[in-house]
Design a protein around this motif. Structure first.
Motif, PDB file in Angstrom:
ATOM      1  N   LEU A  67     -67.535  -2.009   8.703  1.00  0.00           N
ATOM      2  CA  LEU A  67     -68.799  -2.513   9.235  1.00  0.00           C
ATOM      3  C   LEU A  67     -69.057  -3.914   8.701  1.00  0.00           C
ATOM      4  O   LEU A  67     -69.468  -4.808   9.449  1.00  0.00           O
ATOM      5  CB  LEU A  67     -69.959  -1.596   8.869  1.00  0.00           C
ATOM      6  CG  LEU A  67     -71.347  -2.128   9.265  1.00  0.00           C
ATOM      7  CD1 LEU A  67     -71.459  -2.305  10.773  1.00  0.00           C
ATOM      8  CD2 LEU A  67     -72.453  -1.219   8.754  1.00  0.00           C
ATOM      9  N   TYR A  68     -68.797  -4.112   7.423  1.00  0.00           N
ATOM     10  CA  TYR A  68     -68.984  -5.429   6.817  1.00  0.00           C
ATOM     11  C   TYR A  68     -68.119  -6.476   7.531  1.00  0.00           C
ATOM     12  O   TYR A  68     -68.593  -7.553   7.891  1.00  0.00           O
ATOM     13  CB  TYR A  68     -68.628  -5.370   5.332  1.00  0.00           C
ATOM     14  CG  TYR A  68     -68.960  -6.634   4.576  1.00  0.00           C
ATOM     15  CD1 TYR A  68     -70.161  -6.745   3.893  1.00  0.00           C
ATOM     16  CD2 TYR A  68     -68.072  -7.708   4.550  1.00  0.00           C
ATOM     17  CE1 TYR A  68     -70.481  -7.900   3.208  1.00  0.00           C
ATOM     18  CE2 TYR A  68     -68.387  -8.868   3.869  1.00  0.00           C
ATOM     19  CZ  TYR A  68     -69.595  -8.966   3.197  1.00  0.00           C
ATOM     20  OH  TYR A  68     -69.915 -10.112   2.530  1.00  0.00           O
ATOM     21  N   LYS A  69     -66.862  -6.138   7.762  1.00  0.00           N
ATOM     22  CA  LYS A  69     -65.947  -7.080   8.395  1.00  0.00           C
ATOM     23  C   LYS A  69     -66.353  -7.387   9.833  1.00  0.00           C
ATOM     24  O   LYS A  69     -66.437  -8.551  10.233  1.00  0.00           O
ATOM     25  CB  LYS A  69     -64.522  -6.526   8.369  1.00  0.00           C
ATOM     26  CG  LYS A  69     -63.470  -7.491   8.920  1.00  0.00           C
ATOM     27  CD  LYS A  69     -62.150  -6.793   9.209  1.00  0.00           C
ATOM     28  CE  LYS A  69     -62.216  -6.009  10.499  1.00  0.00           C
ATOM     29  NZ  LYS A  69     -60.918  -5.434  10.901  1.00  0.00           N
ATOM     30  N   VAL A  70     -66.615  -6.328  10.623  1.00  0.00           N
ATOM     31  CA  VAL A  70     -66.936  -6.527  12.037  1.00  0.00           C
ATOM     32  C   VAL A  70     -68.266  -7.254  12.190  1.00  0.00           C
ATOM     33  O   VAL A  70     -68.407  -8.131  13.043  1.00  0.00           O
ATOM     34  CB  VAL A  70     -66.964  -5.174  12.789  1.00  0.00           C
ATOM     35  CG1 VAL A  70     -67.361  -5.379  14.245  1.00  0.00           C
ATOM     36  CG2 VAL A  70     -65.594  -4.502  12.721  1.00  0.00           C
ATOM     37  N   ALA A  71     -69.241  -6.903  11.353  1.00  0.00           N
ATOM     38  CA  ALA A  71     -70.534  -7.588  11.414  1.00  0.00           C
ATOM     39  C   ALA A  71     -70.378  -9.067  11.072  1.00  0.00           C
ATOM     40  O   ALA A  71     -70.927  -9.938  11.769  1.00  0.00           O
ATOM     41  CB  ALA A  71     -71.530  -6.928  10.467  1.00  0.00           C
ATOM     42  N   SER A  72     -69.629  -9.365  10.031  1.00  0.00           N
ATOM     43  CA  SER A  72     -69.403 -10.763   9.637  1.00  0.00           C
ATOM     44  C   SER A  72     -68.687 -11.532  10.732  1.00  0.00           C
ATOM     45  O   SER A  72     -69.053 -12.675  11.052  1.00  0.00           O
ATOM     46  CB  SER A  72     -68.592 -10.824   8.343  1.00  0.00           C
ATOM     47  OG  SER A  72     -69.277 -10.231   7.277  1.00  0.00           O
ATOM     48  N   VAL A  78     -74.957  -9.549   6.829  1.00  0.00           N
ATOM     49  CA  VAL A  78     -74.505  -8.271   6.276  1.00  0.00           C
ATOM     50  C   VAL A  78     -74.250  -8.426   4.782  1.00  0.00           C
ATOM     51  O   VAL A  78     -73.753  -9.458   4.322  1.00  0.00           O
ATOM     52  CB  VAL A  78     -73.231  -7.773   7.005  1.00  0.00           C
ATOM     53  CG1 VAL A  78     -72.080  -8.766   6.863  1.00  0.00           C
ATOM     54  CG2 VAL A  78     -72.837  -6.387   6.538  1.00  0.00           C
ATOM     55  N   ILE A  79     -74.651  -7.411   4.019  1.00  0.00           N
ATOM     56  CA  ILE A  79     -74.448  -7.398   2.578  1.00  0.00           C
ATOM     57  C   ILE A  79     -74.068  -5.986   2.155  1.00  0.00           C
ATOM     58  O   ILE A  79     -74.303  -5.019   2.880  1.00  0.00           O
ATOM     59  CB  ILE A  79     -75.707  -7.844   1.800  1.00  0.00           C
ATOM     60  CG1 ILE A  79     -76.916  -7.012   2.234  1.00  0.00           C
ATOM     61  CG2 ILE A  79     -75.971  -9.329   1.986  1.00  0.00           C
ATOM     62  CD1 ILE A  79     -78.184  -7.329   1.460  1.00  0.00           C
ATOM     63  N   ALA A  80     -73.477  -5.855   0.975  1.00  0.00           N
ATOM     64  CA  ALA A  80     -73.214  -4.552   0.371  1.00  0.00           C
ATOM     65  C   ALA A  80     -74.245  -4.342  -0.725  1.00  0.00           C
ATOM     66  O   ALA A  80     -74.470  -5.224  -1.546  1.00  0.00           O
ATOM     67  CB  ALA A  80     -71.810  -4.499  -0.205  1.00  0.00           C
ATOM     68  N   MET A  93     -76.521  -4.166   7.495  1.00  0.00           N
ATOM     69  CA  MET A  93     -76.476  -5.241   8.497  1.00  0.00           C
ATOM     70  C   MET A  93     -77.881  -5.490   9.025  1.00  0.00           C
ATOM     71  O   MET A  93     -78.633  -4.548   9.254  1.00  0.00           O
ATOM     72  CB  MET A  93     -75.554  -4.844   9.654  1.00  0.00           C
ATOM     73  CG  MET A  93     -75.420  -5.901  10.739  1.00  0.00           C
ATOM     74  SD  MET A  93     -74.374  -5.329  12.124  1.00  0.00           S
ATOM     75  CE  MET A  93     -75.608  -4.488  13.142  1.00  0.00           C
ATOM     76  N   THR A  94     -78.234  -6.753   9.213  1.00  0.00           N
ATOM     77  CA  THR A  94     -79.557  -7.087   9.711  1.00  0.00           C
ATOM     78  C   THR A  94     -79.458  -7.975  10.941  1.00  0.00           C
ATOM     79  O   THR A  94     -78.710  -8.952  10.958  1.00  0.00           O
ATOM     80  CB  THR A  94     -80.382  -7.826   8.641  1.00  0.00           C
ATOM     81  OG1 THR A  94     -80.345  -7.081   7.425  1.00  0.00           O
ATOM     82  CG2 THR A  94     -81.822  -7.986   9.084  1.00  0.00           C
ATOM     83  N   THR A  95     -80.213  -7.609  11.995  1.00  0.00           N
ATOM     84  CA  THR A  95     -80.378  -8.455  13.166  1.00  0.00           C
ATOM     85  C   THR A  95     -81.833  -8.908  13.190  1.00  0.00           C
ATOM     86  O   THR A  95     -82.601  -8.601  12.278  1.00  0.00           O
ATOM     87  CB  THR A  95     -80.034  -7.697  14.464  1.00  0.00           C
ATOM     88  OG1 THR A  95     -81.026  -6.687  14.698  1.00  0.00           O
ATOM     89  CG2 THR A  95     -78.661  -7.054  14.367  1.00  0.00           C
TER      90      THR A  95
END
Length: 219
Positions: A67-72, A78-80, A93-95
């Motif tokens: 998710l981190y990779k695809v969102a970026s 996106v943060i962990a 993830m934030t929109t």
């Protein structure tokens, strides 16, 4: 106005914010990563029973990392982050209208955290006759940006290693009860992302309600 009246327009808004490219890439990348992990685990262990026991332990971290990779890759913020109480991490993830976490289905580590309860309460406005503008454009500048005007969505993922089946749901949790308020499938979001955003989906939430009330009442 009912939740059912509101649902197709929130679906449209979220689908266009997530973007079709993100929605298409997410299941493909996650499935490929999970299959690759399965092959790696199988080649590492000599005993198949021990291999099958070990493989699921890696799945939550793979889901978060993908998710981190695809969102970026698709331009989302996106943060962990670590859960409260501490002990587990999740990808956030934030929109402009919502914040999203992804978890393995039936995982309690995130869904029982203080963060989950606090964020679910942000959806309370959807149940109120008068409510704040939950769909206002808010750009995430950094980790300290307040999220009080955003919808909270979590995405439980089901993965059947034997059948190689991957399934997603995108859920707006009820603000005060441990149950879904709205549920969107990945296919529903993809379909909505291919269509123009509904006119109402671009409104602030108060105008949103008034316009739907007029439609329902025939006014």
């Amino acid at each position: 106005m009912t939740i059912d009246d509101l649902k197709p327009h929130i679906l449209s808004r979220l689908a266009h914010e997530f973007k079709l490219q993100f929605l298409d890439a997410l299941p493909i990348d996650i499935k490929n990563r999970l299959l690759s992990n399965g092959e790696y685990i199988s080649s590492t262990f000599n005993n198949p029973d021990i291999s099958n026991q070990a493989a699921p332990k890696y799945e939550p971290d793979i889901l978060m990392d993908e998710l981190y990779k695809v969102a970026s890759n698709n331009g989302h913020s996106v943060i962990a982050k670590e859960t409260v109480p501490k002990g587990h991490f999740y990808t956030h993830m934030t929109t402009s209208s919502c914040n999203v976490i992804i978890v393995r289905r039936n995982s309690r580590n995130t869904s029982k955290s203080n963060f989950f309860a606090d964020q679910a309460f942000l959806n309370y406005g959807l149940m109120e006759p008068q409510q704040p503008d939950l769909l206002d454009d808010i750009v995430l500048q950094n980790d300290e940006t307040p999220l009080s005007s955003l919808l909270f969505v979590y995405a439980p993922v089901y993965w059947d290693r034997e059948m190689e089946m991957l399934d997603f749901e995108f859920i707006l949790p009820h603000p005060t009860e441990f149950r879904p308020l709205m549920v969107f499938s990945l296919d529903e979001l993809r379909s909505a992302a291919k269509k123009p955003m509904t006119d109402i989906a671009g409104d602030d939430i108060v105008s949103f309600k008034k316009r739907i009330d007029q439609v329902v009442s025939g006014g």
